[in-house]
Design a protein around this motif. Structure first.
Motif, PDB file in Angstrom:
ATOM      1  N   PRO A  22     -21.078  17.219 -22.935  1.00 41.72           N
ATOM      2  CA  PRO A  22     -20.843  17.367 -21.497  1.00 41.72           C
ATOM      3  C   PRO A  22     -22.119  17.704 -20.725  1.00 41.72           C
ATOM      4  N   ARG A  25     -24.121  14.533 -20.448  1.00 42.72           N
ATOM      5  CA  ARG A  25     -23.442  13.668 -19.486  1.00 42.72           C
ATOM      6  C   ARG A  25     -23.730  14.118 -18.057  1.00 42.72           C
ATOM      7  N   ARG A  26     -23.659  15.433 -17.840  1.00 41.83           N
ATOM      8  CA  ARG A  26     -23.889  15.969 -16.505  1.00 41.83           C
ATOM      9  C   ARG A  26     -25.320  15.646 -16.054  1.00 41.83           C
ATOM     10  N   LEU A  30     -26.623  13.066 -13.036  1.00 43.93           N
ATOM     11  CA  LEU A  30     -27.457  13.514 -11.930  1.00 43.93           C
ATOM     12  C   LEU A  30     -28.790  12.765 -11.919  1.00 43.93           C
ATOM     13  N   LEU A  59     -31.970  20.140  -7.746  1.00 44.00           N
ATOM     14  CA  LEU A  59     -31.014  20.704  -8.689  1.00 44.00           C
ATOM     15  C   LEU A  59     -31.361  22.143  -8.996  1.00 44.00           C
ATOM     16  N   ALA A  60     -30.335  22.978  -9.145  1.00 47.52           N
ATOM     17  CA  ALA A  60     -30.559  24.312  -9.675  1.00 47.52           C
ATOM     18  C   ALA A  60     -30.119  24.280 -11.134  1.00 47.52           C
ATOM     19  N   ILE A  61     -30.960  24.759 -12.010  1.00 53.57           N
ATOM     20  CA  ILE A  61     -30.617  24.737 -13.435  1.00 53.57           C
ATOM     21  C   ILE A  61     -31.094  26.026 -14.083  1.00 53.57           C
ATOM     22  N   ARG A  62     -30.223  26.619 -14.903  1.00 50.22           N
ATOM     23  CA  ARG A  62     -30.592  27.868 -15.570  1.00 50.22           C
ATOM     24  C   ARG A  62     -31.670  27.607 -16.620  1.00 50.22           C
ATOM     25  N   GLU A  65     -30.619  26.375 -19.983  1.00 52.80           N
ATOM     26  CA  GLU A  65     -30.273  24.952 -20.076  1.00 52.80           C
ATOM     27  C   GLU A  65     -31.496  24.064 -19.900  1.00 52.80           C
TER      28      GLU A  65
ATOM     29  N   ALA B  69     -15.471   8.640 -17.042  1.00 56.75           N
ATOM     30  CA  ALA B  69     -15.097   8.848 -18.433  1.00 56.75           C
ATOM     31  C   ALA B  69     -15.097  10.307 -18.876  1.00 56.75           C
ATOM     32  N   GLY B  70     -15.609  11.203 -18.066  1.00 56.38           N
ATOM     33  CA  GLY B  70     -15.795  12.574 -18.527  1.00 56.38           C
ATOM     34  C   GLY B  70     -14.533  13.390 -18.601  1.00 56.38           C
ATOM     35  N   PRO B 368     -20.435  32.899 -11.825  1.00 56.31           N
ATOM     36  CA  PRO B 368     -21.493  32.123 -11.175  1.00 56.31           C
ATOM     37  C   PRO B 368     -21.938  32.771  -9.868  1.00 56.31           C
ATOM     38  N   ASP B 460     -16.594  22.964 -20.739  1.00 57.68           N
ATOM     39  CA  ASP B 460     -17.821  22.216 -20.454  1.00 57.68           C
ATOM     40  C   ASP B 460     -18.512  22.726 -19.192  1.00 57.68           C
ATOM     41  N   THR B 462     -21.357  24.121 -17.023  1.00 56.65           N
ATOM     42  CA  THR B 462     -22.803  24.252 -17.061  1.00 56.65           C
ATOM     43  C   THR B 462     -23.250  24.934 -15.777  1.00 56.65           C
ATOM     44  N   GLY B 463     -24.452  25.492 -15.821  1.00 62.91           N
ATOM     45  CA  GLY B 463     -24.967  26.155 -14.627  1.00 62.91           C
ATOM     46  C   GLY B 463     -25.706  25.195 -13.711  1.00 62.91           C
ATOM     47  N   ILE B 464     -25.633  23.884 -14.006  1.00 59.79           N
ATOM     48  CA  ILE B 464     -26.377  22.926 -13.194  1.00 59.79           C
ATOM     49  C   ILE B 464     -25.658  22.698 -11.880  1.00 59.79           C
ATOM     50  N   MET B 465     -26.407  22.757 -10.810  1.00 59.62           N
ATOM     51  CA  MET B 465     -25.775  22.599  -9.511  1.00 59.62           C
ATOM     52  C   MET B 465     -26.705  21.830  -8.591  1.00 59.62           C
TER      53      MET B 465
END
Lengths: 75, 681
Positions: A22, A25-26, A30, A59-62, A65, B69-70, B368, B460, B462-465
């Motif tokens: 996942p 995929r994310r 993006l 993008l904000a990413i920890r 990650e 598909a996710g 979050p 699933d 994630t911290g991505i935003m």
């Protein structure tokens, strides 16, 4: 090196993304895929997460990650 | 087409999050879909119906998604809709400023083989960034019609409407490596199904034995998931390079604003200042109208008094119905203004920045960063705070934040704090009040931390935003949203509040005569038994906790009645009442205007003046010891904030969790009030 190690305002190219499906995929969705250019714009005031520019996208990413994204520096 | 009335045309919009899908539909259909500038505004399938000259259009707005598909709920909803009831036309909304990334989904959608239109939205933003797109070339590359729009201003939307009927199946599809194409050719179903089944496990699609075998063979070469992703992204990149021209302009407005707001040292103070402004805005603009509602109430009661009704009927109408309706109505100014502020935060893109700033802090309690917003709104009013947990994508996080919110001391609790602090701790009043706020915050965060294992977590996560560009929302959009939310509160909470007010009124009236003999006094006396260990021994104090369950706004008033007795309402004449109503309205309007300059004044560190009935302070002093009074305040801070909050909780999370939250708050209130009393006496 990994995206978490990239310094502010430095540019790099993505080599490989590791981690659970996942997450990959994310990132792919993006636009973060092998070959894409990334730049670290800034670090959050408290040190985490980091802001990364990819194309026109912000993008904000920890950090935890970001360390799963392998890169090579452009310079 | 026959002349037997318009034909039904089913349309569905699909696109990445935050590209203006809902705005586009609103512009085309004149509808009211909720629009926010944060990814995930539409979390469910929303439908709009309208008629054009030729068609009856049934338009479905699907949640923003990057893929079909996710495993996220957005992807599942979109997939289910497109596969089980495929629309006649698929409208793919694309952010013109982020073409390459958006095309990934476009290419995936193309494989469904449905008639399709590509809408290049946000053209204005793209142009402002020096990006221009050759639409004709893009049309050629995709093999479907492409239309440029600016949905927020309606530009191009008419053309989308006209183009619906001539939409056609995409003529050009992504080419995969030969070994993958050979496998795909052996698969049944449309191309999307073939490609997807070969590359990954998808919920709702079961692979045939043949498919499993083919996939295993593909996996020998490379993970087929990556094969597919690389082919699509590579094609999207080549198309983009062909059709897009970029000029490097000056730093965008968004970059400049972020330079300040996310500054390493200036960011935090600026955020706190911003939140302070939200509360000042809410307080300054709502206060005159809450005062005006009191005028309306007393005029209505005055008219009743002059009608010479039977005393019981008059009391029922005046202290039951009018007071109850007044309590409901008194919520609306605060709610509307807080919702307005929230809608602005959402639509402008500021909310995403908050997440970025506070992710690290909230990580300590396992939440979050954006969960800070609902928590802070709780200091204004718990009810909108509970609803605003919808800004969190994960249900488990939402619930945990909602469980923490009632501990945030809302503005209604302040009236009681101020009164008691002034009576029992005249020298240290500000510290007592500040300490209570801190206690509430600490207990809220503790609750969120304790419940981290209790509620389900998305696997699933994630911290991505994404951090969207700033957009200045239109007044129409945010006021409409604030009004929709306020009115839905009034619908949900009016019943419970009114019912509870009438119940307390009835307790006062039975069996009639003196207040000390009423059922209310007797129930209150029973309450002092469990409350005695907390130092609350006066039945009037204990009793006020019952109406306090309805709304904290009425506690001071109830204490006034219990200690000093009911004042009889002076009768009012028709003209006198009208005069009061008119005068009060003008006064409230003036005060609202005055609030504008005050917004930018320095905040006062002093507590607001105590406005309780004269004589109440003296009576209260004798009712309790200071230790008991502090325990009373702690109890009041922590137990159920109001029936409206419970109603909000119930409608968002269901009965089970609403009961859980009430019990948890009562337990925490009792324990901490007990500890307070023991430690101080």
């Amino acid at each position: 090196m990994t995206l978490a190690e990239l310094e502010i305002d430095h540019q790099a190219t993505v080599d490989h993304v590791t981690g659970p499906r996942p997450f990959i995929r994310r990132l792919l969705s993006l636009g973060v895929s092998p070959g894409s250019e990334v730049r670290v714009v800034r670090v959050a005031p408290l040190g985490d997460p980091i802001q990364v520019e990819i194309g026109r996208l912000q993008l904000a990413i920890r950090r935890s990650e970001a360390s799963q994204v392998l890169i090579h520096s452009a310079s | 087409m026959s002349g037997a009335g318009p034909t039904l045309l089913r349309v569905a919009t699909v696109g990445n999050p935050n590209v203006g899908k809902s705005s586009l539909i609103n512009a085309i259909a004149g509808s009211d879909l909720s629009v926010g500038n944060w990814p995930g505004t539409t979390v469910d399938r929303l439908a709009v119906r309208f008629t054009t000259a030729e068609y009856e259009v049934d338009w479905v707005d699907l949640p923003g998604t990057y893929s079909l598909a996710g495993a996220t709920s957005e992807e599942a909803i979109t997939r289910r809709e497109l596969l089980t009831s495929p629309p006649d036309v698929l409208v793919n909304v694309v952010d013109a400023g982020n073409l390459e990334r958006n095309l990934g989904l476009t290419l995936e959608l193309s494989e469904l083989g449905l008639p399709m239109l590509v809408v290049l939205n946000l053209m204005d933003e793209a142009q402002a960034h020096g990006i221009s797109i050759e639409t004709a070339a893009l049309q050629q590359a995709l093999g479907v019609e492409v239309i440029e729009t600016v949905a927020s201003s309606g530009r191009g939307c008419e053309r989308v409407k006209e183009a619906l009927q001539r939409s056609r199946r995409p003529q050009r599809l992504t080419a995969y490596p030969d070994f993958f194409e050979e496998a795909a050719a052996q698969m049944p179903g449309n191309r999307w199904q073939a490609v997807t089944l070969l590359s990954e496990e998808v919920e709702g699609l079961s692979p045939t034995p043949l498919c499993k075998e083919l996939r295993q063979r593909l996996e020998l070469a490379q993970d087929p998931f990556l094969t597919v992703a690389e082919a699509r992204l590579g094609w999207a990149r080549r198309i983009t390079q062909e059709v897009e021209q970029r000029q490097h302009g000056a730093a965008s407005v968004t970059e400049k604003i972020d330079g300040w707001l996310l500054h390493p040292w200036l960011g935090l103070p600026l955020f706190l200042l911003g939140m302070l402004m939200v509360f000042r805005f809410t307080y300054l603009f709502s206060d005159p109208w809450i005062g005006y509602l009191d005028v309306v109430k007393s005029v209505l009661s005055g008219w009743l008094a002059s009608a010479h009704l039977a005393p019981l009927l008059e009391s029922f109408l005046s202290h039951g119905v009018i007071d109850g309706a007044g309590t409901v109505a008194a919520f609306s100014p605060v709610l509307f203004l807080l919702y307005l502020a929230l809608a602005f935060l959402e639509a402008s893109g500021l909310l995403a920045r908050t997440t970025f700033m506070f992710d690290q802090v909230m990580k300590w309690v396992g939440l979050p960063g954006r969960s800070l917003i609902p928590l802070l709104l709780g200091f204004g009013c718990n009810v909108p705070a509970i609803y605003s947990t919808r800004i969190l994508p994960n249900l488990g996080d939402r619930l945990r934040v909602a469980l923490a919110i009632p501990f945030m001391a809302c503005s209604a609790r302040l009236t009681v704090f101020v009164l008691f602090a002034a009576v029992f701790f005249p020298k240290n009043a500000p510290y007592v009040v500040f300490g209570l706020y801190l206690l509430g915050l600490a207990l809220g965060l503790l609750t969120a931390w304790l419940t981290r294992r209790l509620v389900p977590q998305d696997s699933d996560q994630t911290g991505i935003m994404e951090m969207p560009p700033y957009r200045f929302p239109t007044w129409k959009a945010i006021s409409r949203q604030a009004w929709l939310r306020t009115s839905s509160f009034l619908r949900d909470a009016a019943g419970p509040i009114l019912g509870a007010v009438l119940l307390v009124w009835a307790l006062h009236q039975i069996p009639g005569g003196k207040m000390e003999n009423s059922l209310y006094a007797r129930v209150s006396q029973v309450l002092t038994v469990p409350l005695a260990p907390l130092g609350i021994t006066d039945w009037r104090l204990a009793g006020a906790l019952m109406p306090g369950f309805i709304a904290k706004e009425v506690v001071v008033g109830t204490l006034g009645v219990s200690f000093l007795g009911e004042d009889s309402t002076p009768p009012a004449t028709l003209s006198g009442g009208l005069q009061q109503l008119g005068g009060g309205f003008i006064q409230a309007s003036k005060a609202t205007l005055w609030a504008v300059p005050q917004m930018f004044g320095l905040p006062s560190t002093q507590l607001p003046p105590d406005e309780s009935p004269t004589g109440l302070t003296g009576a209260l002093t004798k009712s309790s010891t200071p230790a008991g009074a502090l325990a009373y305040l702690v109890f009041l801070l922590l137990y159920t904030p109001c029936v409206a909050t419970v109603a909000a909780f119930n409608s968002e999370f269901g009965r089970k969790w609403a009961i859980f939250s009430v019990v948890w708050q009562l337990g925490a209130a009792y324990l901490l009030a007990f500890l307070t009393y023991r430690l101080l006496s």
